[in-house]
Design a protein around this motif. Structure first.
Motif, PDB file in Angstrom:
ATOM      1  N   PRO A 188       0.697  -1.268   0.027  1.00  0.00           N
ATOM      2  CA  PRO A 188       0.176   0.073  -0.198  1.00  0.00           C
ATOM      3  C   PRO A 188       0.820   1.203  -0.074  1.00  0.00           C
ATOM      4  O   PRO A 188       1.862   1.488   0.878  1.00  0.00           O
ATOM      5  CB  PRO A 188      -0.708  -0.058   1.382  1.00  0.00           C
ATOM      6  CG  PRO A 188      -0.724  -1.538   1.721  1.00  0.00           C
ATOM      7  CD  PRO A 188       0.748  -2.084   1.224  1.00  0.00           C
ATOM      8  N   THR A 189       0.768   2.114  -0.989  1.00  0.00           N
ATOM      9  CA  THR A 189       1.449   3.331  -0.998  1.00  0.00           C
ATOM     10  C   THR A 189       1.042   4.278   0.127  1.00  0.00           C
ATOM     11  O   THR A 189      -0.209   4.568   0.233  1.00  0.00           O
ATOM     12  CB  THR A 189       1.310   4.013  -2.388  1.00  0.00           C
ATOM     13  OG1 THR A 189       1.269   2.986  -3.465  1.00  0.00           O
ATOM     14  CG2 THR A 189       2.326   5.094  -2.665  1.00  0.00           C
ATOM     15  N   PRO A 190       1.702   5.016   0.899  1.00  0.00           N
ATOM     16  CA  PRO A 190       1.665   6.144   1.733  1.00  0.00           C
ATOM     17  C   PRO A 190       0.853   7.281   1.044  1.00  0.00           C
ATOM     18  O   PRO A 190       0.999   7.539  -0.030  1.00  0.00           O
ATOM     19  CB  PRO A 190       2.984   6.287   2.241  1.00  0.00           C
ATOM     20  CG  PRO A 190       3.999   6.093   1.419  1.00  0.00           C
ATOM     21  CD  PRO A 190       3.397   4.773   0.720  1.00  0.00           C
ATOM     22  N   VAL A 191       0.378   8.115   1.876  1.00  0.00           N
ATOM     23  CA  VAL A 191      -0.100   9.341   1.342  1.00  0.00           C
ATOM     24  C   VAL A 191       0.751  10.229   0.926  1.00  0.00           C
ATOM     25  O   VAL A 191       1.701  10.380   1.882  1.00  0.00           O
ATOM     26  CB  VAL A 191      -1.210   9.840   2.464  1.00  0.00           C
ATOM     27  CG1 VAL A 191      -1.676  11.034   1.977  1.00  0.00           C
ATOM     28  CG2 VAL A 191      -2.338   8.867   2.985  1.00  0.00           C
ATOM     29  N   ARG A 235       3.167  10.837   4.375  1.00  0.00           N
ATOM     30  CA  ARG A 235       4.347  10.460   4.693  1.00  0.00           C
ATOM     31  C   ARG A 235       5.660  10.925   3.713  1.00  0.00           C
ATOM     32  O   ARG A 235       6.729  11.239   4.158  1.00  0.00           O
ATOM     33  CB  ARG A 235       4.518   8.745   4.591  1.00  0.00           C
ATOM     34  CG  ARG A 235       3.879   8.020   5.558  1.00  0.00           C
ATOM     35  CD  ARG A 235       4.350   8.254   6.958  1.00  0.00           C
ATOM     36  NE  ARG A 235       5.774   8.051   7.095  1.00  0.00           N
ATOM     37  CZ  ARG A 235       6.387   6.970   7.183  1.00  0.00           C
ATOM     38  NH1 ARG A 235       5.678   5.797   7.027  1.00  0.00           N
ATOM     39  NH2 ARG A 235       7.642   6.810   7.359  1.00  0.00           N
ATOM     40  N   VAL A 236       4.826  11.577   2.763  1.00  0.00           N
ATOM     41  CA  VAL A 236       6.029  12.277   1.590  1.00  0.00           C
ATOM     42  C   VAL A 236       5.387  13.573   1.297  1.00  0.00           C
ATOM     43  O   VAL A 236       4.163  13.693   0.839  1.00  0.00           O
ATOM     44  CB  VAL A 236       6.316  11.589   0.564  1.00  0.00           C
ATOM     45  CG1 VAL A 236       7.135  12.035  -0.593  1.00  0.00           C
ATOM     46  CG2 VAL A 236       6.761  10.096   0.739  1.00  0.00           C
ATOM     47  N   MET A 237       6.120  14.614   1.300  1.00  0.00           N
ATOM     48  CA  MET A 237       5.674  15.822   0.774  1.00  0.00           C
ATOM     49  C   MET A 237       6.604  16.275  -0.459  1.00  0.00           C
ATOM     50  O   MET A 237       7.877  16.196  -0.481  1.00  0.00           O
ATOM     51  CB  MET A 237       6.146  17.040   1.984  1.00  0.00           C
ATOM     52  CG  MET A 237       4.838  17.029   2.907  1.00  0.00           C
ATOM     53  SD  MET A 237       5.146  18.370   4.016  1.00  0.00           S
ATOM     54  CE  MET A 237       3.988  18.221   5.658  1.00  0.00           C
ATOM     55  N   THR A 248       8.604  -0.620   3.167  1.00  0.00           N
ATOM     56  CA  THR A 248       9.087  -0.826   4.301  1.00  0.00           C
ATOM     57  C   THR A 248       8.776   0.574   5.104  1.00  0.00           C
ATOM     58  O   THR A 248       9.332   1.381   5.252  1.00  0.00           O
ATOM     59  CB  THR A 248      10.724  -0.769   4.504  1.00  0.00           C
ATOM     60  OG1 THR A 248      11.041   0.149   3.219  1.00  0.00           O
ATOM     61  CG2 THR A 248      11.293  -2.295   3.897  1.00  0.00           C
ATOM     62  N   PRO A 249       7.596   0.628   5.636  1.00  0.00           N
ATOM     63  CA  PRO A 249       6.934   1.784   6.197  1.00  0.00           C
ATOM     64  C   PRO A 249       7.421   2.277   7.517  1.00  0.00           C
ATOM     65  O   PRO A 249       7.237   3.233   7.887  1.00  0.00           O
ATOM     66  CB  PRO A 249       5.436   1.377   6.259  1.00  0.00           C
ATOM     67  CG  PRO A 249       5.469   0.024   6.534  1.00  0.00           C
ATOM     68  CD  PRO A 249       6.600  -0.563   5.388  1.00  0.00           C
TER      69      PRO A 249
END
Length: 462
Positions: free
Chosen positions: A181-184, A280-282, A394-395
């Motif tokens: 699952p891809t993070p937001v 999780r990523v900007m 690897t969250p």
């Protein structure tokens, strides 16, 4: 050349972080022609509340279109002439400043860092005097000018298959769905045309604008970056992470200026909004001067586990470092062309981490199907997507670990190992979901100028 881990740096110099601001060198705003193009169309209007795109947009194009760049000779303002920003002030401090003629124009929620206020400077008081006054009220407070930040793009021409950028980074749609699952993903940019063919039906949420402005931003840049990240498969401009949820903040405006721009307060509010929504990523495809107040917000977001990816800037090889890309822990991305040469206008320096495709990149146009665009802005989504793939498998990785893993997963360009032109090299997406043991430890180091104390720093006026 295939993917490879980085080589040891023969210089043996130590790497301890990013480039620090040099007060002796004023920041140069982007040169004419580097602002967004085709900006005669009025903004389509960003939704006032959160929403997902649901409508069908324009038909797909059969061949690349090239937008015309707008060369506006007027200089872009470097900072506000009426406001300063400060953090760490108490109510009593604000009362004392108000009694001296300052006006609190707006303030942040203070959800991830100390509350920041934008203060209107008393008439007849210079910005430097205003900062000194705040420091006299509370020497522990951070205060700075209300700097402006611009998009890092330029328009160019290209024809044929060589315009395709995804092959350069070994991206595969099939592999992208196998990582987990891809993070937001968070995006701070201009407005977005949610009716565009590439964005209809995608999981895109647009949050409230940080503050009202007379002239809203135009949706060209934001639409292009959003499509690179999450463009719909099968559309004319498919994205790198089409299954990901994107939360976007339109933090830009024009307000009579020569280009879309944002400011410290708008950026901090946008960072807070994205952090509160669990990104999780900007992706920050923008740049501007160093700012002490903005840096605190960046550090607070990193402390929350958010990976921040930003543009290296389009001011040329000898220009000042571009911020927030040059802050410690922020992944600064430069741009390369199809021949793996660095973009001719890309800023270079000790803060550059990675490279991505950024010359003649085919992506969405707010006014049609697609367009070819150039700039370090467009290289950023490739690294943001790579960070998303890594966190999907690897969250548990923190921002430092993500940065180290990405720096190892590159195609080395330029001099062996890290260099100030390409950083660690071109991001390589194949195998990002492999176990961490498959990658060797980072061995390359790079130079770091000594940090300068904030007290007494001054910024050159335009």
């Amino acid at each position: 050349m295939g993917p490879a881990n980085i080589h040891p740096d023969p210089s043996g110099l130590s790497r301890s972080g990013k480039h620090q601001f040099d007060p002796a060198k004023p920041w140069r705003s982007p040169a004419p022609g580097e602002q967004p193009s085709g900006q005669t169309q009025a903004a389509s209007g960003t939704p006032a509340s959160s929403q997902a795109s649901t409508q069908t947009g324009a038909a797909q194009a059969s061949a690349p279109n090239v937008a015309e760049a707008v060369d506006d000779p007027r200089p872009k303002p470097r900072q506000s002439t009426n406001f300063i920003v400060a953090s760490g002030l108490s109510r009593d401090d604000l009362a004392r400043l108000t009694a001296q003629g300052f006006q609190v124009e707006t303030q942040t929620r203070g959800s991830i860092a100390s509350q920041i206020v934008r203060l209107r400077v008393p008439q007849g008081t210079s910005l430097t005097q205003a900062r000194q006054t705040v420091q006299l009220v509370d020497a522990r407070a951070s205060t700075d000018f209300d700097h402006f930040y611009y998009l890092d793009e330029h328009l160019d021409t290209c024809t044929g298959a060589e315009c395709r950028a995804t092959a350069l980074v070994s991206w595969s749609a099939a592999r992208a769905t196998q990582c987990g699952p891809t993070p937001v993903i968070g995006l701070i940019d201009t407005g977005i045309n949610l009716d565009h063919d590439a964005l209809t039906g995608q999981a895109i949420e647009v949050v409230d604008r940080p503050a009202p402005h007379a002239d809203a931003s135009l949706p060209e840049h934001g639409t292009a970056i959003a499509a690179l990240l999450v463009g719909r498969p099968g559309s004319s401009t498919p994205g790198l992470l089409p299954e990901a949820k994107l939360i976007a903040v339109d933090a830009f405006y024009r307000d009579g200026g020569t280009a879309d721009r944002t400011d410290v307060m708008s950026l901090v509010v946008a960072i807070e909004a994205l952090a509160e929504r669990g990104v999780r990523v900007m992706n920050l495809s923008l740049s501007g001067p160093a700012n002490a107040v903005l840096q605190k917000a960046i550090e607070a977001a990193q402390a929350e586990g958010i990976v921040i990816v930003s543009a290296a800037g389009n001011n040329g090889a000898g220009a000042e470092p571009a911020y927030p890309g040059a802050y410690p822990g922020v992944i600064a991305v430069t741009a390369v062309d199809q021949n793996l040469n660095v973009y001719r206008r890309a800023t270079q320096g000790a803060y550059v981490d990675l490279a991505g495709p950024g010359v003649n990149v085919w992506t969405a146009s707010a006014k049609g199907s697609g367009v070819l665009r150039t700039g370090t802005s467009y290289a950023v989504p490739f690294v943001s997507a790579a960070a998303g793939l890594l966190l999907a498998s690897t969250p548990q990785l923190d921002p430092k670990a993500v940065q180290a893993r990405l720096e190892q997963h590159t195609r080395d360009l330029g001099k062996p190992g890290w260099d100030p032109t390409y950083g660690y090299g071109l991001i390589h997406m194949a195998g990002l979901c492999a176990p961490p043991a498959d990658l060797a430890p980072v061995a390359v180091t790079k130079t770091q100028p000594a940090a300068l104390p904030f007290e007494g720093q001054t910024l050159g006026m335009p």
